[in-house]
Scaffold this motif. Structure first.
Motif, PDB file in Angstrom:
ATOM      1  N   HIS A 124       0.818  -1.225   0.000  1.00  0.00           N
ATOM      2  CA  HIS A 124       0.000   0.000   0.000  1.00  0.00           C
ATOM      3  C   HIS A 124       0.846   1.268   0.000  1.00  0.00           C
ATOM      4  CE1 HIS A 124      -3.269  -2.748   0.793  1.00  0.00           C
ATOM      5  NE2 HIS A 124      -2.566  -3.245   1.786  1.00  0.00           N
ATOM      6  N   ILE A 125       2.174   1.082  -0.135  1.00  0.00           N
ATOM      7  CA  ILE A 125       3.078   2.224   0.070  1.00  0.00           C
ATOM      8  C   ILE A 125       3.316   3.021  -1.225  1.00  0.00           C
ATOM      9  CG2 ILE A 125       5.466   2.838   0.603  1.00  0.00           C
ATOM     10  CD1 ILE A 125       5.422   0.723   2.787  1.00  0.00           C
ATOM     11  N   LYS A 126       3.078   4.291  -1.137  1.00  0.00           N
ATOM     12  CA  LYS A 126       3.327   5.189  -2.281  1.00  0.00           C
ATOM     13  C   LYS A 126       4.766   5.721  -2.217  1.00  0.00           C
ATOM     14  CE  LYS A 126       1.900   9.789  -3.597  1.00  0.00           C
ATOM     15  NZ  LYS A 126       1.130  10.908  -3.044  1.00  0.00           N
ATOM     16  N   SER A 127       5.221   6.036  -1.019  1.00  0.00           N
ATOM     17  CA  SER A 127       6.607   6.489  -0.868  1.00  0.00           C
ATOM     18  C   SER A 127       7.068   6.201   0.561  1.00  0.00           C
ATOM     19  CB  SER A 127       6.704   7.996  -1.142  1.00  0.00           C
ATOM     20  OG  SER A 127       6.019   8.725  -0.139  1.00  0.00           O
ATOM     21  N   VAL A 128       8.380   6.205   0.732  1.00  0.00           N
ATOM     22  CA  VAL A 128       8.962   5.966   2.056  1.00  0.00           C
ATOM     23  C   VAL A 128       9.995   7.054   2.302  1.00  0.00           C
ATOM     24  CG1 VAL A 128      10.299   4.389   3.495  1.00  0.00           C
ATOM     25  CG2 VAL A 128       8.689   3.470   1.806  1.00  0.00           C
ATOM     26  N   GLU A 129       9.903   7.700   3.452  1.00  0.00           N
ATOM     27  CA  GLU A 129      10.881   8.739   3.759  1.00  0.00           C
ATOM     28  C   GLU A 129      11.741   8.284   4.936  1.00  0.00           C
ATOM     29  OE1 GLU A 129       9.296  12.695   3.822  1.00  0.00           O
ATOM     30  OE2 GLU A 129      11.311  13.562   3.632  1.00  0.00           O
ATOM     31  N   LEU A 130      13.020   8.436   4.769  1.00  0.00           N
ATOM     32  CA  LEU A 130      13.991   8.019   5.786  1.00  0.00           C
ATOM     33  C   LEU A 130      14.537   9.269   6.468  1.00  0.00           C
ATOM     34  CD1 LEU A 130      16.076   5.636   3.476  1.00  0.00           C
ATOM     35  CD2 LEU A 130      14.010   5.075   4.758  1.00  0.00           C
ATOM     36  N   PHE A 131      14.438   9.289   7.801  1.00  0.00           N
ATOM     37  CA  PHE A 131      14.996  10.412   8.580  1.00  0.00           C
ATOM     38  C   PHE A 131      16.124   9.863   9.454  1.00  0.00           C
ATOM     39  CE2 PHE A 131      11.925  13.727   7.662  1.00  0.00           C
ATOM     40  CZ  PHE A 131      10.794  13.034   7.250  1.00  0.00           C
ATOM     41  N   PRO A 132      17.372  10.075   9.036  1.00  0.00           N
ATOM     42  CA  PRO A 132      18.494   9.596   9.853  1.00  0.00           C
ATOM     43  C   PRO A 132      18.458  10.248  11.241  1.00  0.00           C
ATOM     44  CG  PRO A 132      19.248  10.523   7.742  1.00  0.00           C
ATOM     45  CD  PRO A 132      17.804  10.860   7.867  1.00  0.00           C
ATOM     46  N   PRO A 133      19.129   9.631  12.215  1.00  0.00           N
ATOM     47  CA  PRO A 133      19.238  10.262  13.541  1.00  0.00           C
ATOM     48  C   PRO A 133      19.800  11.683  13.377  1.00  0.00           C
ATOM     49  CG  PRO A 133      20.125   8.036  13.596  1.00  0.00           C
ATOM     50  CD  PRO A 133      19.808   8.344  12.161  1.00  0.00           C
ATOM     51  N   SER A 134      19.330  12.587  14.210  1.00  0.00           N
ATOM     52  CA  SER A 134      19.766  13.985  14.103  1.00  0.00           C
ATOM     53  C   SER A 134      19.843  14.569  15.500  1.00  0.00           C
ATOM     54  CB  SER A 134      18.730  14.755  13.278  1.00  0.00           C
ATOM     55  OG  SER A 134      17.524  14.880  14.048  1.00  0.00           O
TER      56      SER A 134
END
Lengths: 75, 75
Positions: free
Chosen positions: A25-35
């Motif tokens: 069901h995924i249209k896009s995936v966003e990755l947020f590295p540790p910050s």
């Protein structure tokens, strides 16, 4: 915009993660590295039909598989 | 919001991709699998300082390395 599992607190975006396998069901995936704001890796999927944003569990093998499949898949 | 290399046409988001290695400047990376609207895998990075969105080349080894580093990195 109600974002299931997403924090209102600006530090980390995710409070809880989706355990069901929602790969199809995924249209896009966003990755947020540790910050400096959030020490955790966060992975947020946007769903195709609803546009809803859902936090995925970065340590779940199926999540890594989805990402690998996305970036390796040749059209 | 001027998005370098991003298409105005709703089909594909990226017209051109960034060839310079900008790994250190990346705040997040969004993966858009091929879809009925766009047959290409698209990878869009958001830069830390400016918040600018930049298209990355999905076939470039350094791009895959960045994604692997993000999802494998343990805090």
């Amino acid at each position: 915009m109600s974002l299931r599992g997403l924090a209102v607190d600006p530090r980390c975006r995710c409070i809880e993660t989706e355990s069901r396998r929602i790969g199809k069901h995924i249209k896009s995936v966003e990755l947020f590295p540790p910050s400096p704001h959030c020490k955790d890796l966060e992975i947020i999927a946007t769903l195709m039909t609803t546009g809803q944003e859902i936090c995925l569990d970065p340590s779940a093998p199926w999540v890594k598989k989805i990402i690998d499949r996305i970036i390796v898949k040749k059209p």
